[in-house]
Design a protein around this motif. Structure first.
Motif, PDB file in Angstrom:
ATOM      1  N   LEU A  59      12.654  -9.533  10.486  1.00  0.00           N
ATOM      2  CA  LEU A  59      11.305  -9.112  10.107  1.00  0.00           C
ATOM      3  C   LEU A  59      10.334 -10.281  10.194  1.00  0.00           C
ATOM      4  O   LEU A  59       9.245 -10.161  10.775  1.00  0.00           O
ATOM      5  CB  LEU A  59      11.331  -8.533   8.690  1.00  0.00           C
ATOM      6  CG  LEU A  59       9.968  -8.335   8.008  1.00  0.00           C
ATOM      7  CD1 LEU A  59       9.076  -7.392   8.793  1.00  0.00           C
ATOM      8  CD2 LEU A  59      10.156  -7.858   6.569  1.00  0.00           C
TER       9      LEU A  59
ATOM     10  N   VAL B 244       6.940 -10.857  12.501  1.00  0.00           N
ATOM     11  CA  VAL B 244       5.629 -11.159  11.918  1.00  0.00           C
ATOM     12  C   VAL B 244       5.025 -12.375  12.592  1.00  0.00           C
ATOM     13  O   VAL B 244       3.846 -12.379  12.986  1.00  0.00           O
ATOM     14  CB  VAL B 244       5.747 -11.384  10.397  1.00  0.00           C
ATOM     15  CG1 VAL B 244       4.419 -11.899   9.832  1.00  0.00           C
ATOM     16  CG2 VAL B 244       6.151 -10.101   9.681  1.00  0.00           C
TER      17      VAL B 244
ATOM     18  N   LEU C 172       6.767  -4.923   2.321  1.00  0.00           N
ATOM     19  CA  LEU C 172       7.439  -4.410   3.514  1.00  0.00           C
ATOM     20  C   LEU C 172       8.937  -4.295   3.249  1.00  0.00           C
ATOM     21  O   LEU C 172       9.558  -5.241   2.754  1.00  0.00           O
ATOM     22  CB  LEU C 172       7.224  -5.349   4.707  1.00  0.00           C
ATOM     23  CG  LEU C 172       5.792  -5.582   5.187  1.00  0.00           C
ATOM     24  CD1 LEU C 172       5.763  -6.638   6.286  1.00  0.00           C
ATOM     25  CD2 LEU C 172       5.165  -4.286   5.678  1.00  0.00           C
TER      26      LEU C 172
ATOM     27  N   ILE D 244      12.259  -3.368   8.978  1.00  0.00           N
ATOM     28  CA  ILE D 244      10.975  -3.176   9.657  1.00  0.00           C
ATOM     29  C   ILE D 244      10.798  -4.234  10.730  1.00  0.00           C
ATOM     30  O   ILE D 244      11.273  -5.368  10.587  1.00  0.00           O
ATOM     31  CB  ILE D 244       9.817  -3.239   8.625  1.00  0.00           C
ATOM     32  CG1 ILE D 244       9.576  -1.862   8.001  1.00  0.00           C
ATOM     33  CG2 ILE D 244       8.523  -3.797   9.210  1.00  0.00           C
ATOM     34  CD1 ILE D 244       8.566  -1.857   6.872  1.00  0.00           C
TER      35      ILE D 244
ATOM     36  N   VAL E  63       7.408  -5.851  12.796  1.00  0.00           N
ATOM     37  CA  VAL E  63       5.956  -5.906  12.938  1.00  0.00           C
ATOM     38  C   VAL E  63       5.661  -6.267  14.388  1.00  0.00           C
ATOM     39  O   VAL E  63       6.046  -7.340  14.851  1.00  0.00           O
ATOM     40  CB  VAL E  63       5.346  -6.943  11.983  1.00  0.00           C
ATOM     41  CG1 VAL E  63       3.855  -7.127  12.259  1.00  0.00           C
ATOM     42  CG2 VAL E  63       5.575  -6.523  10.534  1.00  0.00           C
TER      43      VAL E  63
ATOM     44  N   LEU F 257      -1.169  -7.628  11.504  1.00  0.00           N
ATOM     45  CA  LEU F 257      -1.264  -7.021  10.183  1.00  0.00           C
ATOM     46  C   LEU F 257      -2.635  -7.208   9.545  1.00  0.00           C
ATOM     47  O   LEU F 257      -2.941  -6.564   8.537  1.00  0.00           O
ATOM     48  CB  LEU F 257      -0.210  -7.636   9.247  1.00  0.00           C
ATOM     49  CG  LEU F 257       1.255  -7.322   9.538  1.00  0.00           C
ATOM     50  CD1 LEU F 257       2.152  -8.184   8.654  1.00  0.00           C
ATOM     51  CD2 LEU F 257       1.559  -5.849   9.340  1.00  0.00           C
TER      52      LEU F 257
ATOM     53  N   VAL G 200       6.196   0.704   3.102  1.00  0.00           N
ATOM     54  CA  VAL G 200       5.030  -0.134   3.389  1.00  0.00           C
ATOM     55  C   VAL G 200       3.987   0.201   2.339  1.00  0.00           C
ATOM     56  O   VAL G 200       3.513   1.335   2.269  1.00  0.00           O
ATOM     57  CB  VAL G 200       4.457   0.129   4.797  1.00  0.00           C
ATOM     58  CG1 VAL G 200       3.202  -0.724   5.033  1.00  0.00           C
ATOM     59  CG2 VAL G 200       5.504  -0.150   5.867  1.00  0.00           C
TER      60      VAL G 200
ATOM     61  N   TRP H 288       0.813   2.304  10.914  1.00  0.00           N
ATOM     62  CA  TRP H 288       1.191   1.418   9.822  1.00  0.00           C
ATOM     63  C   TRP H 288       2.552   1.679   9.210  1.00  0.00           C
ATOM     64  O   TRP H 288       2.986   0.913   8.344  1.00  0.00           O
ATOM     65  CB  TRP H 288       0.115   1.462   8.736  1.00  0.00           C
ATOM     66  CG  TRP H 288      -1.228   1.011   9.222  1.00  0.00           C
ATOM     67  CD1 TRP H 288      -2.372   1.754   9.305  1.00  0.00           C
ATOM     68  CD2 TRP H 288      -1.565  -0.284   9.737  1.00  0.00           C
ATOM     69  NE1 TRP H 288      -3.395   1.003   9.819  1.00  0.00           N
ATOM     70  CE2 TRP H 288      -2.937  -0.263  10.101  1.00  0.00           C
ATOM     71  CE3 TRP H 288      -0.850  -1.469   9.920  1.00  0.00           C
ATOM     72  CZ2 TRP H 288      -3.593  -1.363  10.634  1.00  0.00           C
ATOM     73  CZ3 TRP H 288      -1.502  -2.571  10.458  1.00  0.00           C
ATOM     74  CH2 TRP H 288      -2.854  -2.511  10.802  1.00  0.00           C
ATOM     75  N   ASN H 289       3.244   2.738   9.627  1.00  0.00           N
ATOM     76  CA  ASN H 289       4.599   2.974   9.107  1.00  0.00           C
ATOM     77  C   ASN H 289       5.280   3.986  10.018  1.00  0.00           C
ATOM     78  O   ASN H 289       5.630   5.097   9.600  1.00  0.00           O
ATOM     79  CB  ASN H 289       4.544   3.475   7.665  1.00  0.00           C
ATOM     80  CG  ASN H 289       5.890   3.452   6.963  1.00  0.00           C
ATOM     81  OD1 ASN H 289       6.932   3.316   7.597  1.00  0.00           O
ATOM     82  ND2 ASN H 289       5.878   3.593   5.644  1.00  0.00           N
TER      83      ASN H 289
ATOM     84  N   THR I  42       0.832   0.561  17.536  1.00  0.00           N
ATOM     85  CA  THR I  42       1.614   0.567  16.299  1.00  0.00           C
ATOM     86  C   THR I  42       1.799  -0.859  15.810  1.00  0.00           C
ATOM     87  O   THR I  42       2.185  -1.739  16.578  1.00  0.00           O
ATOM     88  CB  THR I  42       2.979   1.236  16.530  1.00  0.00           C
ATOM     89  OG1 THR I  42       2.772   2.610  16.859  1.00  0.00           O
ATOM     90  CG2 THR I  42       3.855   1.136  15.296  1.00  0.00           C
TER      91      THR I  42
ATOM     92  N   ILE J 243       3.553  -1.444  12.648  1.00  0.00           N
ATOM     93  CA  ILE J 243       4.775  -1.514  11.847  1.00  0.00           C
ATOM     94  C   ILE J 243       5.739  -0.423  12.289  1.00  0.00           C
ATOM     95  O   ILE J 243       5.442   0.768  12.173  1.00  0.00           O
ATOM     96  CB  ILE J 243       4.455  -1.375  10.348  1.00  0.00           C
ATOM     97  CG1 ILE J 243       3.588  -2.557   9.878  1.00  0.00           C
ATOM     98  CG2 ILE J 243       5.735  -1.292   9.525  1.00  0.00           C
ATOM     99  CD1 ILE J 243       3.104  -2.439   8.449  1.00  0.00           C
TER     100      ILE J 243
ATOM    101  N   HIS K 295       9.273   1.198  11.472  1.00  0.00           N
ATOM    102  CA  HIS K 295      10.163   1.289  10.318  1.00  0.00           C
ATOM    103  C   HIS K 295      11.441   2.020  10.720  1.00  0.00           C
ATOM    104  O   HIS K 295      11.393   3.176  11.141  1.00  0.00           O
ATOM    105  CB  HIS K 295       9.452   2.045   9.192  1.00  0.00           C
ATOM    106  CG  HIS K 295      10.133   1.951   7.875  1.00  0.00           C
ATOM    107  ND1 HIS K 295       9.621   2.528   6.724  1.00  0.00           N
ATOM    108  CD2 HIS K 295      11.289   1.350   7.487  1.00  0.00           C
ATOM    109  CE1 HIS K 295      10.430   2.285   5.716  1.00  0.00           C
ATOM    110  NE2 HIS K 295      11.460   1.584   6.154  1.00  0.00           N
TER     111      HIS K 295
END
Length: 269
Positions: free
Chosen positions: A18, A22, A102, A106, A108, A112, A156, A208-209, A235, A237, A239
């Motif tokens: 994750l 990020v 988070l 996930i 990213v 964000l 999230v 976002w999810n 997109t 995030i 998940h």
């Protein structure tokens, strides 16, 4: 930007994936990572801390005092960890005004910052309800929990911590969990929806999810617009919900290979 994760030692490798995702997709961001846990040994956190320092991030382990939960219904099915994200306003330093929670399963894949800067419009949380769920499933959850809204996913959560310190009363959360324990299927998520659904700002889950199991559903609902190229461009995030996980053998869904790519990047970091 402050990020919150809550996990046990078994999920530390997924946390590193994750964090790698990020870093790749949020360059030049100053990020603090708050890792809330019940007792992960310091030596087990060394790799995560080393990775954070290499990325220019700061890791803040937050070990939760079990005495905080002396009035909480805590069992094997309802461990104290299930309360962490909902009660984060009372467990994190008071200097923090908002935080982005988070789940560790996930990726990213886009910035964000737009979510972090989103106006919560006076709400406690921002969260997404997965549009891949059928209307029947939403109706069942409304009836089961006595709500009027869609069923928000707690993986999230953008949180207003200042407001949460005033509005979220730990004892009320514990009392609700004790009274309704027989009806709670996903305990922390059910409590979020039953007690605070009216205090949630809805997010677009496709951005976002995104539920990585439901590519075909997103594609159909968008009349073919939300194809793989759209996901990679829009997109933020991804998940990996459900029991099937992309770090386990035989993962059947479309974005498993993307997860393996970021896992390799995390190893290099």
């Amino acid at each position: 930007m402050q990020l919150l994760v809550t996990l046990d030692q078994n999920y530390l490798p997924q946390l590193q994936v994750l964090l790698a995702s990020v870093a790749v997709n949020n360059p030049n961001e100053n990020i603090e990572v708050y890792l809330m846990h019940s007792g992960i040994p310091a030596e087990s956190l060394e790799n995560v801390d080393r990775q954070c320092r290499a990325m220019g991030y700061t890791l803040f382990p937050v070990r939760v005092d079990p005495a905080f939960f002396h009035d909480a219904p805590v069992t094997k099915r309802y461990p104290q960890e299930m309360y962490y994200r909902l009660l984060a306003p009372h467990l994190l330093p008071e200097r923090l005004g908002r935080i982005l929670y988070l789940d560790p399963d996930i990726l990213v894949i886009n910035p964000l910052r737009p979510l972090w800067e989103m106006d919560l419009q006076g709400k406690l949380f921002a969260a997404a309800a997965h549009t891949g769920m059928t209307d029947i499933a939403h109706s069942v959850n409304r009836l089961r929990l006595g709500t009027d809204s869609d069923y928000y996913n707690s993986g999230v959560l953008l949180m207003d911590l200042d407001a949460g310190r005033k509005e979220i009363v730990p004892q009320k959360v514990f009392d609700f969990a004790a009274e309704h324990r027989a009806n709670l299927l996903l305990p922390d998520q059910d409590i979020l929806n039953a007690m605070y659904s009216e205090r949630v700002l809805p997010l677009d889950d496709a951005v976002w999810n995104y539920d990585a199991r439901n590519y075909n559903s997103y594609l159909l609902r968008s009349s073919g617009k939300a194809d793989t190229d759209w996901v990679m461009s829009n997109t933020a995030i991804l998940h990996f919900c459900g029991r099937a996980k992309p770090w386990k053998p035989g993962y059947p869904y479309r974005f498993g290979i993307l997860y393996k790519h970021y896992a390799r990047l995390a190893e290099r970091m």
